[in-house]
Design a protein around this motif. Sequence first.
Motif, PDB file in Angstrom:
ATOM      1  N   GLN A  69       0.886  -1.094  -0.125  1.00  0.00           N
ATOM      2  CA  GLN A  69       0.038   0.077   0.188  1.00  0.00           C
ATOM      3  C   GLN A  69       1.125   1.144   0.051  1.00  0.00           C
ATOM      4  OE1 GLN A  69      -3.139   0.227  -0.359  1.00  0.00           O
ATOM      5  NE2 GLN A  69      -3.453   2.384  -0.357  1.00  0.00           N
ATOM      6  N   ALA A  70       1.874   1.233   0.866  1.00  0.00           N
ATOM      7  CA  ALA A  70       2.750   2.233   0.817  1.00  0.00           C
ATOM      8  C   ALA A  70       3.519   2.470  -0.386  1.00  0.00           C
ATOM      9  CB  ALA A  70       3.993   2.240   1.823  1.00  0.00           C
ATOM     10  N   GLU A  71       4.041   1.520  -1.109  1.00  0.00           N
ATOM     11  CA  GLU A  71       4.446   1.430  -2.410  1.00  0.00           C
ATOM     12  C   GLU A  71       3.557   2.285  -3.458  1.00  0.00           C
ATOM     13  OE1 GLU A  71       6.864  -1.335  -5.837  1.00  0.00           O
ATOM     14  OE2 GLU A  71       6.058  -2.083  -3.738  1.00  0.00           O
ATOM     15  N   LEU A  72       2.314   1.718  -3.295  1.00  0.00           N
ATOM     16  CA  LEU A  72       1.282   2.328  -4.261  1.00  0.00           C
ATOM     17  C   LEU A  72       1.258   3.630  -4.066  1.00  0.00           C
ATOM     18  CD1 LEU A  72      -0.840   1.651  -6.526  1.00  0.00           C
ATOM     19  CD2 LEU A  72      -2.441   1.042  -4.805  1.00  0.00           C
ATOM     20  N   GLN A  73       0.967   4.130  -2.866  1.00  0.00           N
ATOM     21  CA  GLN A  73       0.860   5.625  -2.539  1.00  0.00           C
ATOM     22  C   GLN A  73       1.815   6.295  -3.174  1.00  0.00           C
ATOM     23  OE1 GLN A  73      -1.782   7.055  -1.306  1.00  0.00           O
ATOM     24  NE2 GLN A  73      -2.949   4.994  -0.922  1.00  0.00           N
ATOM     25  N   ALA A  74       3.286   5.895  -2.994  1.00  0.00           N
ATOM     26  CA  ALA A  74       4.368   6.772  -3.347  1.00  0.00           C
ATOM     27  C   ALA A  74       4.262   6.627  -4.558  1.00  0.00           C
ATOM     28  CB  ALA A  74       5.579   6.004  -2.781  1.00  0.00           C
ATOM     29  N   MET A  75       3.873   5.717  -5.639  1.00  0.00           N
ATOM     30  CA  MET A  75       3.864   5.643  -7.025  1.00  0.00           C
ATOM     31  C   MET A  75       2.757   6.570  -7.455  1.00  0.00           C
ATOM     32  SD  MET A  75       3.127   2.547  -9.676  1.00  0.00           S
ATOM     33  CE  MET A  75       1.315   2.829  -9.325  1.00  0.00           C
ATOM     34  N   LEU A  76       1.775   6.758  -6.841  1.00  0.00           N
ATOM     35  CA  LEU A  76       0.648   7.507  -7.248  1.00  0.00           C
ATOM     36  C   LEU A  76       0.839   9.265  -7.256  1.00  0.00           C
ATOM     37  CD1 LEU A  76      -2.570   5.696  -5.962  1.00  0.00           C
ATOM     38  CD2 LEU A  76      -1.881   5.922  -8.134  1.00  0.00           C
ATOM     39  N   ALA A  77       1.607   9.222  -6.015  1.00  0.00           N
ATOM     40  CA  ALA A  77       2.176  10.621  -5.636  1.00  0.00           C
ATOM     41  C   ALA A  77       3.099  11.184  -6.906  1.00  0.00           C
ATOM     42  CB  ALA A  77       3.068  10.680  -4.314  1.00  0.00           C
ATOM     43  N   ASN A  78       3.857  10.470  -7.528  1.00  0.00           N
ATOM     44  CA  ASN A  78       4.506  10.966  -8.549  1.00  0.00           C
ATOM     45  C   ASN A  78       3.685  10.837 -10.154  1.00  0.00           C
ATOM     46  OD1 ASN A  78       6.789  11.359  -6.917  1.00  0.00           O
ATOM     47  ND2 ASN A  78       7.050   9.088  -6.780  1.00  0.00           N
TER      48      ASN A  78
END
Length: 254
Positions: free
Chosen positions: A242-251
């Motif tokens: 989930q954290a990886e997905l959030q980081a990806m969406l942030a960019n």
Amino acid sequence: MNAHLTILWKLLGITDPNKAVQILSKYNHEAAKWLGVGDGDDVVRSRFSKRSLGASAPHAFVYVHEQAQEKGFHTHELMYVPLGRAQEFAEWSRDCLARLSNCGKIDEAAVFFSPASQKRRKFRPYAGGRESFAVDRQWRWFRYLTKSLDPAHRERSPVDGAWHVARDIFQITKPFMATGPVSCRKIAGCSENIGPSAQRLVGFVSKFERGDWAGLYSGSELDDYRTDMTALAEAERAQAAQAELQAMLANVVI
């Protein structure tokens, strides 16, 4: 627990039970340091001794003091000892207890580790085999430690409120033998890493406290632990994903 230590205090020149209790506390403190040295202790060394090349381990133990006609005041302690360092630890323990007792030449029977079929044989804990065998052996040793439990002592069930004979609850089959009074401030105890505070910290409630007395010795706690660890690992993986997905969406620029 894969080792059973017996200490006959009179053979170490100790006749005051409270003095013996103090020495045992110091011994366990030093034993924790001794066992903590080795692979996995996160210490950077410029050179390695035979001791530091072995596996480190936490010092987990439970003990009880007894008074017997022949042995006098003595102590039984169950503990875990890494297999590759067992004999070295046994020899160190004898030296340590002799030093703490201000005893010169130590009697071979004063400090004895088992399993061993003869007192002169080298100490080597049980190894390998089925997990069920290790669990059964540990609880058989535990029942031996509780052999002097008063036949009149009863415990109240948290399930139905009825009173039960404690020796029946713990399935103590060894005949009761009346022993002399133990006049020390603490008759039994365990290491802090498996004690009440450590249990509360991880939310562990024993079968005895829950009233699951029929299943005391089944070893199901190990399966419960593995189930909990699997669930925890899955939760951590999901959190990381989930954290990886959030980081990806942030960019992502839309």
